[in-house]
Design a protein around this motif. Sequence first.
Motif, PDB file in Angstrom:
ATOM      1  N   GLY A 334       0.804  -1.213   0.000  1.00 27.91           N
ATOM      2  CA  GLY A 334       0.000   0.000   0.000  1.00 27.91           C
ATOM      3  C   GLY A 334       0.835   1.259   0.000  1.00 27.91           C
ATOM      4  N   CYS A 335       0.132   2.381   0.172  1.00 25.63           N
ATOM      5  CA  CYS A 335       0.835   3.661   0.088  1.00 25.63           C
ATOM      6  C   CYS A 335      -0.004   4.768   0.700  1.00 25.63           C
ATOM      7  CB  CYS A 335       1.132   3.991  -1.381  1.00 25.63           C
ATOM      8  SG  CYS A 335       1.834   5.626  -1.614  1.00 25.63           S
ATOM      9  N   THR A 336       0.641   5.656   1.409  1.00 23.90           N
ATOM     10  CA  THR A 336       0.018   6.882   1.896  1.00 23.90           C
ATOM     11  C   THR A 336       0.630   8.053   1.136  1.00 23.90           C
ATOM     12  OG1 THR A 336      -0.249   5.916   4.096  1.00 23.90           O
ATOM     13  CG2 THR A 336      -0.489   8.298   3.906  1.00 23.90           C
ATOM     14  N   ALA A 337      -0.181   8.703   0.288  1.00 20.80           N
ATOM     15  CA  ALA A 337       0.321   9.780  -0.564  1.00 20.80           C
ATOM     16  C   ALA A 337       0.555  11.048   0.253  1.00 20.80           C
ATOM     17  CB  ALA A 337      -0.665  10.058  -1.697  1.00 20.80           C
ATOM     18  N   THR A 352       6.093   5.796  -4.858  1.00 26.44           N
ATOM     19  CA  THR A 352       6.448   5.503  -3.476  1.00 26.44           C
ATOM     20  C   THR A 352       5.467   4.479  -2.898  1.00 26.44           C
ATOM     21  OG1 THR A 352       5.117   7.348  -2.638  1.00 26.44           O
ATOM     22  CG2 THR A 352       7.441   7.789  -3.142  1.00 26.44           C
ATOM     23  N   PHE A 353       5.865   3.873  -1.788  1.00 23.07           N
ATOM     24  CA  PHE A 353       5.008   2.883  -1.121  1.00 23.07           C
ATOM     25  C   PHE A 353       5.377   2.817   0.356  1.00 23.07           C
ATOM     26  CE2 PHE A 353       8.448   0.629  -3.420  1.00 23.07           C
ATOM     27  CZ  PHE A 353       9.194   0.167  -2.347  1.00 23.07           C
ATOM     28  N   ASP A 354       4.449   2.299   1.146  1.00 23.97           N
ATOM     29  CA  ASP A 354       4.721   2.063   2.558  1.00 23.97           C
ATOM     30  C   ASP A 354       5.559   0.792   2.683  1.00 23.97           C
ATOM     31  OD1 ASP A 354       3.160   4.242   3.050  1.00 23.97           O
ATOM     32  OD2 ASP A 354       1.419   3.119   3.772  1.00 23.97           O
ATOM     33  N   LEU A 355       6.645   0.879   3.422  1.00 30.41           N
ATOM     34  CA  LEU A 355       7.560  -0.243   3.566  1.00 30.41           C
ATOM     35  C   LEU A 355       7.501  -0.743   5.004  1.00 30.41           C
ATOM     36  CD1 LEU A 355       9.617  -1.840   1.873  1.00 30.41           C
ATOM     37  CD2 LEU A 355      11.400  -0.347   2.774  1.00 30.41           C
ATOM     38  N   TYR A 356       7.303  -2.046   5.156  1.00 30.38           N
ATOM     39  CA  TYR A 356       7.149  -2.666   6.471  1.00 30.38           C
ATOM     40  C   TYR A 356       8.316  -3.603   6.764  1.00 30.38           C
ATOM     41  CZ  TYR A 356       2.378  -0.904   6.351  1.00 30.38           C
ATOM     42  OH  TYR A 356       1.286  -0.083   6.291  1.00 30.38           O
ATOM     43  N   ASP A 357       8.682  -3.630   8.013  1.00 31.00           N
ATOM     44  CA  ASP A 357       9.672  -4.588   8.500  1.00 31.00           C
ATOM     45  C   ASP A 357       8.907  -5.843   8.920  1.00 31.00           C
ATOM     46  OD1 ASP A 357      11.640  -6.037   9.806  1.00 31.00           O
ATOM     47  OD2 ASP A 357      12.511  -4.295  10.805  1.00 31.00           O
ATOM     48  N   TYR A 358       9.022  -6.901   8.093  1.00 32.68           N
ATOM     49  CA  TYR A 358       8.288  -8.149   8.370  1.00 32.68           C
ATOM     50  C   TYR A 358       9.275  -9.240   8.781  1.00 32.68           C
ATOM     51  CZ  TYR A 358       5.464 -12.321   7.819  1.00 32.68           C
ATOM     52  OH  TYR A 358       4.817 -13.506   8.059  1.00 32.68           O
ATOM     53  N   ARG A 359       8.992  -9.863   9.910  1.00 33.53           N
ATOM     54  CA  ARG A 359       9.841 -10.953  10.397  1.00 33.53           C
ATOM     55  C   ARG A 359       8.969 -11.989  11.108  1.00 33.53           C
ATOM     56  NH1 ARG A 359      15.408  -7.964  12.057  1.00 33.53           N
ATOM     57  NH2 ARG A 359      14.945  -5.918  11.168  1.00 33.53           N
ATOM     58  N   SER A 360       9.035 -13.193  10.618  1.00 34.10           N
ATOM     59  CA  SER A 360       8.417 -14.333  11.304  1.00 34.10           C
ATOM     60  C   SER A 360       9.504 -15.395  11.407  1.00 34.10           C
ATOM     61  CB  SER A 360       7.200 -14.853  10.532  1.00 34.10           C
ATOM     62  OG  SER A 360       6.607 -15.947  11.208  1.00 34.10           O
ATOM     63  N   GLU A 361      10.160 -15.420  12.542  1.00 37.03           N
ATOM     64  CA  GLU A 361      11.363 -16.231  12.684  1.00 37.03           C
ATOM     65  C   GLU A 361      11.084 -17.533  13.432  1.00 37.03           C
ATOM     66  OE1 GLU A 361      14.182 -13.549  14.464  1.00 37.03           O
ATOM     67  OE2 GLU A 361      14.757 -12.751  12.503  1.00 37.03           O
ATOM     68  N   ASP A 362      11.929 -18.498  13.113  1.00 37.73           N
ATOM     69  CA  ASP A 362      11.868 -19.819  13.749  1.00 37.73           C
ATOM     70  C   ASP A 362      10.488 -20.471  13.580  1.00 37.73           C
ATOM     71  OD1 ASP A 362      12.999 -21.968  15.055  1.00 37.73           O
ATOM     72  OD2 ASP A 362      12.441 -21.235  17.057  1.00 37.73           O
ATOM     73  N   GLU A 363       9.948 -20.354  12.371  1.00 37.82           N
ATOM     74  CA  GLU A 363       8.719 -21.093  12.055  1.00 37.82           C
ATOM     75  C   GLU A 363       9.061 -22.578  11.960  1.00 37.82           C
ATOM     76  OE1 GLU A 363       6.706 -17.623   9.219  1.00 37.82           O
ATOM     77  OE2 GLU A 363       7.320 -19.557   8.377  1.00 37.82           O
ATOM     78  N   ARG A 364       8.254 -23.401  12.586  1.00 36.36           N
ATOM     79  CA  ARG A 364       8.521 -24.844  12.572  1.00 36.36           C
ATOM     80  C   ARG A 364       7.262 -25.585  12.122  1.00 36.36           C
ATOM     81  NH1 ARG A 364      13.393 -26.297  14.970  1.00 36.36           N
ATOM     82  NH2 ARG A 364      14.466 -24.537  15.969  1.00 36.36           N
ATOM     83  N   ARG A 365       7.454 -26.377  11.077  1.00 39.96           N
ATOM     84  CA  ARG A 365       6.363 -27.172  10.525  1.00 39.96           C
ATOM     85  C   ARG A 365       6.781 -28.636  10.530  1.00 39.96           C
ATOM     86  NH1 ARG A 365       6.734 -22.355   7.662  1.00 39.96           N
ATOM     87  NH2 ARG A 365       4.769 -21.216   7.348  1.00 39.96           N
ATOM     88  N   ARG A 366       5.925 -29.466  11.059  1.00 40.09           N
ATOM     89  CA  ARG A 366       6.205 -30.903  11.122  1.00 40.09           C
ATOM     90  C   ARG A 366       5.052 -31.657  10.477  1.00 40.09           C
ATOM     91  NH1 ARG A 366       7.402 -34.722  16.476  1.00 40.09           N
ATOM     92  NH2 ARG A 366       7.040 -36.720  15.419  1.00 40.09           N
ATOM     93  N   SER A 367       5.386 -32.576   9.569  1.00 39.62           N
ATOM     94  CA  SER A 367       4.379 -33.397   8.910  1.00 39.62           C
ATOM     95  C   SER A 367       4.812 -34.854   8.986  1.00 39.62           C
ATOM     96  CB  SER A 367       4.216 -32.999   7.436  1.00 39.62           C
ATOM     97  OG  SER A 367       3.861 -31.642   7.308  1.00 39.62           O
ATOM     98  N   ASP A 368       3.868 -35.724   9.327  1.00 41.11           N
ATOM     99  CA  ASP A 368       4.109 -37.163   9.383  1.00 41.11           C
ATOM    100  C   ASP A 368       2.961 -37.868   8.687  1.00 41.11           C
ATOM    101  OD1 ASP A 368       6.518 -37.300  11.275  1.00 41.11           O
ATOM    102  OD2 ASP A 368       5.078 -36.146  12.453  1.00 41.11           O
TER     103      ASP A 368
END
Length: 731
Positions: A334-337, A352-368
């Motif tokens: 998105g953007c705020t003019a 121009t655009f709105d810039l975000y700091d995105y972090r999703s760390e140590d995601e753990r997925r387990r499938s059996d």
Amino acid sequence: MAHRSIAARRVALAVCLPLLFMASAARAQTAAVAAPPASAPAGAATLAPVLVTGKSPPQASVAGWGDTPLAQTPVQATVVDAAQLRDAGAARLADLVRFDASVADAYNAEGYIDYFTLRGFVIDNRFNFRRDDLPINAETSIPLDNKARVDVLEGLSGIEAGTSAPGGLVDVIVKRPLEAPLSSAFVQWREKNSVLGAADLSRRFGVDNAFGLRLNVAGEHIDPYVRYDVGSRRLLALAGDWRAGAGTLVEAEVETSHRSQPSVPGFSLLGNNVPAVPDPSINLNDQPWSLPTVFDATTASLRVTQKLGDDWRIVAHGVTQRLRTDDRTAFPFGCTASDGTYYPDRYCPDGTFDLYDYRSEDERRRSDALDLSLHGKLTTGPFGHTLTTGVLRNVVHNRFNALTYNFAGTGNVEGTAVVPSAPEANATNTNRDEYTTELYLRDAIALDARTTLWLGVRTSRLDRGAINTDGSSPTRYRQSFTTPFAAATYALAPGQIAYASWGEGVQSDVAPNLPQYINHGQAVAAAKSRQTEIGFKGGGERLEWRIAAFDIRQPLFGDLGPCDAVPGDPPDCIHTLVGDQHHRGLEASGTWRQGAWELRGGAQWLHARVEGQADASLNGKQPTNVPAASARLQAGYAVAAVPGLAIQAGASYESSREVLPDNSIAIPSVTRFDLGARVERKVDGVAWTLRAGIDNLFDCRAWRESPYEYSHVYLFPLAPRTVRVSLQADL
């Protein structure tokens, strides 16, 4: 001028290297360059994109009918083996778009997860991927170095999967020990400066060669055409088998991989305009604090096959998968003019655009997953039956931490703006658990010498729960459903069949893990999809062909509400079932071989529309990012005067794509041409293969795709002209 001069030298290098290598090999082994026959043997020129209709290999287990040759089954599928992937320079699963007109891009960002569509439907990475026929999670980077082939089922997959998007399934088949010893080394260079090295070793040993091992290792320095996007990856994989006697085969394999590379966000509309295609090397994730997205994966499987006489066998097959991911990016949204106008789904008119700091760390997925199945043949009266029945249990646990999604500043499409980081976690994530039990039965009934009836049914029970990482908003639901399949084939002539099929499937979805969603991270209840298809297949040594007409209706999941909340505001968007998506299409493909020539091609015509929307103005509109027409054409020529040399050329076309759900803006069609060559020589007992290619030969500048993700428009440019060279040695 200097830049163009360098590019010209690279192109010349890629074209000339095969000839230089050929000449060197000729001097080393004069006998190998004796006068060739007037024409090369049929099939000597092997193009990278190969559409298989019952040959090489004759089976595709993803089709659901075991050892039955693909040419005889009432489904459409594409099979791509390891050699074809290397000829095409395929670096990731997203490169499957090169091999079939029914496959298209769907938010394929450099350095991120592979996404694509089949028959216009976005494939679900959680449910539409298989590894040696068992379900895996593809929310990761899947290496191709230790894969023998990739099978792609086109169309509804309810017969093979409890829940899945209706476009088809992708099954990656692991390399297993071979009968003959193999020692293979492979090295590849690709622009800008990516270098890959890999080794493949296979041996058998013990009494009567009862034991087999196959080792695959790979390492790559990643430096693609995108600026400041350097990364690395590595792979270690070991597969073994034991012929235990009395019809018992034990197979085990384990793979561990690592990939670290910054992901590259897409561009977008500038106000109400589709911008001119920018320099594709621009990286909108170029911030001093940008961190790479990291994928770590370990997968292991064990399969035991026991014969029960000549016609029956029982199979126990299990797989376990552990994924760890750090998903981090400077994310434009998105953007705020300057005048205070907020554009929630695109960038500002000034770039121009709105810039975000995105972090999703140590995601753990387990499938059996564990599958127990019985396969066999029997006769009842005048009818022959080929039966498969079994039970599949699949358990998934996804664990996350609080995520960061903070406004960091204002970026621009030139990629030059620098903003401060904002790394403090400010949003909950969602942990999920899924338990699925599926019972299935398939029967191919031979009514007479020409007619076969194909019947299948799968009953599934789902148990799904979710809870926020702070312990809030727990949800849980249970659901059961049955998905039938019925088809009939009729042999028109030897090697030619006509078929008609009908089937149901079930599709589920999960709301994005972003704070503007009221139900973020939660599963949405499953709903049924349906498909009707008629088709024809045929061919011989010179000509192979297939054609199919299909009608697929799927439940459409989407967003309801304003969906324009910024971080810190209350969530105002809910992801739920919003209508239907109806795709009717015709696809055709064929292969023709004559002497030194080989031509392969395919096309898809698609009439895709949205129906049943609460917003009636959207009904009858074409879905975003879905081309109505696509085509692939490849040509190969075996140069008779130069033994072992094959020249390859390819063309790809996709029609315009809609950018917005109301179809008010579209991006133009795109056509791309590729050129390649392969030289094969045997010198002192070593089989050498030199490959060279130029992708996007004419350096076409175009928008490659227009995914509408998270209620936001993104635009991805076509990769520029790229040169690649590889050398393979086999002992």
